[in-house]
Scaffold this motif. Sequence first.
Motif, PDB file in Angstrom:
ATOM      1  N   GLU A 105       4.217  11.202   8.702  1.00 53.29           N
ATOM      2  CA  GLU A 105       5.087  10.153   8.177  1.00 53.29           C
ATOM      3  C   GLU A 105       4.748   9.778   6.733  1.00 53.29           C
ATOM      4  OE1 GLU A 105       6.414   7.381  11.806  1.00 53.29           O
ATOM      5  OE2 GLU A 105       4.237   7.407  11.504  1.00 53.29           O
ATOM      6  N   LEU A 106       3.815  10.519   6.136  1.00 54.63           N
ATOM      7  CA  LEU A 106       3.407  10.231   4.766  1.00 54.63           C
ATOM      8  C   LEU A 106       4.181  11.099   3.782  1.00 54.63           C
ATOM      9  CD1 LEU A 106      -0.459   9.985   5.272  1.00 54.63           C
ATOM     10  CD2 LEU A 106       1.287   8.216   5.581  1.00 54.63           C
ATOM     11  N   PRO A 107       4.392  10.630   2.553  1.00 56.16           N
ATOM     12  CA  PRO A 107       3.938   9.329   2.028  1.00 56.16           C
ATOM     13  C   PRO A 107       4.683   8.168   2.670  1.00 56.16           C
ATOM     14  CG  PRO A 107       5.387  10.410   0.457  1.00 56.16           C
ATOM     15  CD  PRO A 107       5.137  11.404   1.540  1.00 56.16           C
ATOM     16  N   ALA A 108       3.994   7.044   2.747  1.00 61.02           N
ATOM     17  CA  ALA A 108       4.566   5.858   3.372  1.00 61.02           C
ATOM     18  C   ALA A 108       4.154   4.623   2.593  1.00 61.02           C
ATOM     19  CB  ALA A 108       4.096   5.744   4.822  1.00 61.02           C
ATOM     20  N   ARG A 141       7.745   8.035   5.529  1.00 61.75           N
ATOM     21  CA  ARG A 141       8.427   9.096   4.790  1.00 61.75           C
ATOM     22  C   ARG A 141       9.212   8.526   3.614  1.00 61.75           C
ATOM     23  NH1 ARG A 141       8.417  10.669  10.148  1.00 61.75           N
ATOM     24  NH2 ARG A 141      10.231   9.381  10.604  1.00 61.75           N
ATOM     25  N   ALA A 142       8.524   7.706   2.861  1.00 63.73           N
ATOM     26  CA  ALA A 142       9.176   6.978   1.777  1.00 63.73           C
ATOM     27  C   ALA A 142       9.357   7.853   0.547  1.00 63.73           C
ATOM     28  CB  ALA A 142       8.352   5.745   1.407  1.00 63.73           C
ATOM     29  N   GLU A 143      10.548   7.791  -0.036  1.00 66.13           N
ATOM     30  CA  GLU A 143      10.749   8.354  -1.355  1.00 66.13           C
ATOM     31  C   GLU A 143      10.269   7.312  -2.359  1.00 66.13           C
ATOM     32  OE1 GLU A 143      14.300   9.553  -4.504  1.00 66.13           O
ATOM     33  OE2 GLU A 143      14.776   9.224  -2.380  1.00 66.13           O
ATOM     34  N   LEU A 182       0.833  -1.193   0.000  1.00 68.76           N
ATOM     35  CA  LEU A 182       0.000   0.000   0.000  1.00 68.76           C
ATOM     36  C   LEU A 182       0.873   1.250   0.000  1.00 68.76           C
ATOM     37  CD1 LEU A 182      -1.436  -2.359   1.846  1.00 68.76           C
ATOM     38  CD2 LEU A 182      -3.105  -0.579   2.301  1.00 68.76           C
ATOM     39  N   LEU A 183       0.643   2.123  -0.965  1.00 68.25           N
ATOM     40  CA  LEU A 183       1.249   3.452  -0.959  1.00 68.25           C
ATOM     41  C   LEU A 183       0.217   4.415  -0.400  1.00 68.25           C
ATOM     42  CD1 LEU A 183       3.268   5.688  -1.673  1.00 68.25           C
ATOM     43  CD2 LEU A 183       2.326   5.682  -4.003  1.00 68.25           C
ATOM     44  N   MET A 184       0.538   5.026   0.735  1.00 73.91           N
ATOM     45  CA  MET A 184      -0.371   5.970   1.365  1.00 73.91           C
ATOM     46  C   MET A 184       0.133   7.370   1.063  1.00 73.91           C
ATOM     47  SD  MET A 184      -0.889   3.900   4.912  1.00 73.91           S
ATOM     48  CE  MET A 184      -0.848   2.099   4.819  1.00 73.91           C
TER      49      MET A 184
END
Length: 273
Positions: free
Chosen positions: A218-221, A237-239, A165-167
């Motif tokens: 913490e988004l995107p996560a 905190r995903a790139e 899941l990409l939030m």
Amino acid sequence: MEADQSRFLFLLFLFMGQLSPELAAEVQESSDGSRVSRETVRLTDVPATMEFIAAAEVAVIGFFQDLEIPAVSLFHSMVQKFQAVSFGISSDSEVLAHYNITGNTISLFRLVDNEQLDLKSNDIESIDDSKLSRFIEINSLHLVTEYNPATVIGLFNSMIQIHLLLMMNKASPEYEESMHRYQNAAKLFQGKILFILVDSGVRANEKVISYFKLKESELPALAIYRTVDEEWDTLPRAEVSVENVQNFCDGFLEGKPLRENHESEEKTPKVEL
């Protein structure tokens, strides 16, 4: 049996279960996008049919021995309702035999997990607009499927047990480029992982984010979940790059340790809302 029940409760917990008529209408409107005139493609031989299916993320084909039955005109009417789905029709005996069709059948083909889902003769005899629309809505899984009350049913019914899941807020300036990269990463795990988009700008999706113990800051996560044993992991905190998504998925598939912040937590029973 227990795994199936837990999986079902998990989905109820996240998606609030039954699809209301209002939500169904909302889902349909959002999936249609801008409407353009389209027609059903006539499929007259096996090679053409195979090529048609291979070229679409979701293809729906009406296999009809009799083109005069009421279901045929109903089938044609679906073309304008589902702009992201390719529609074909065939009455060729060799085509029907190739796909193991023995009676009037409407089949949905999904590229993401190579599934063929059939509505067979008994169902077609009593089919109406609502039933056929619902069959297409709940089973239309793409390389990246946007999460909503209709698609959750198709996700639940897929044989693929790992979901990523990409939030992310679709209104964010980075959304378009991130989604392009996310779709490219999805191609690397076709048949292994279902890629899902959760729009954090939709209030109803807050419970999904909180389930994975993520905060807005913490988004995107990314969150990855295995339905059979309910194991999961997150990457806050995903790139959203192909490399980051690939490394995160590979790590989970290879059984690398989960993040410490939830590794030691006691599992609590899922509660049906």
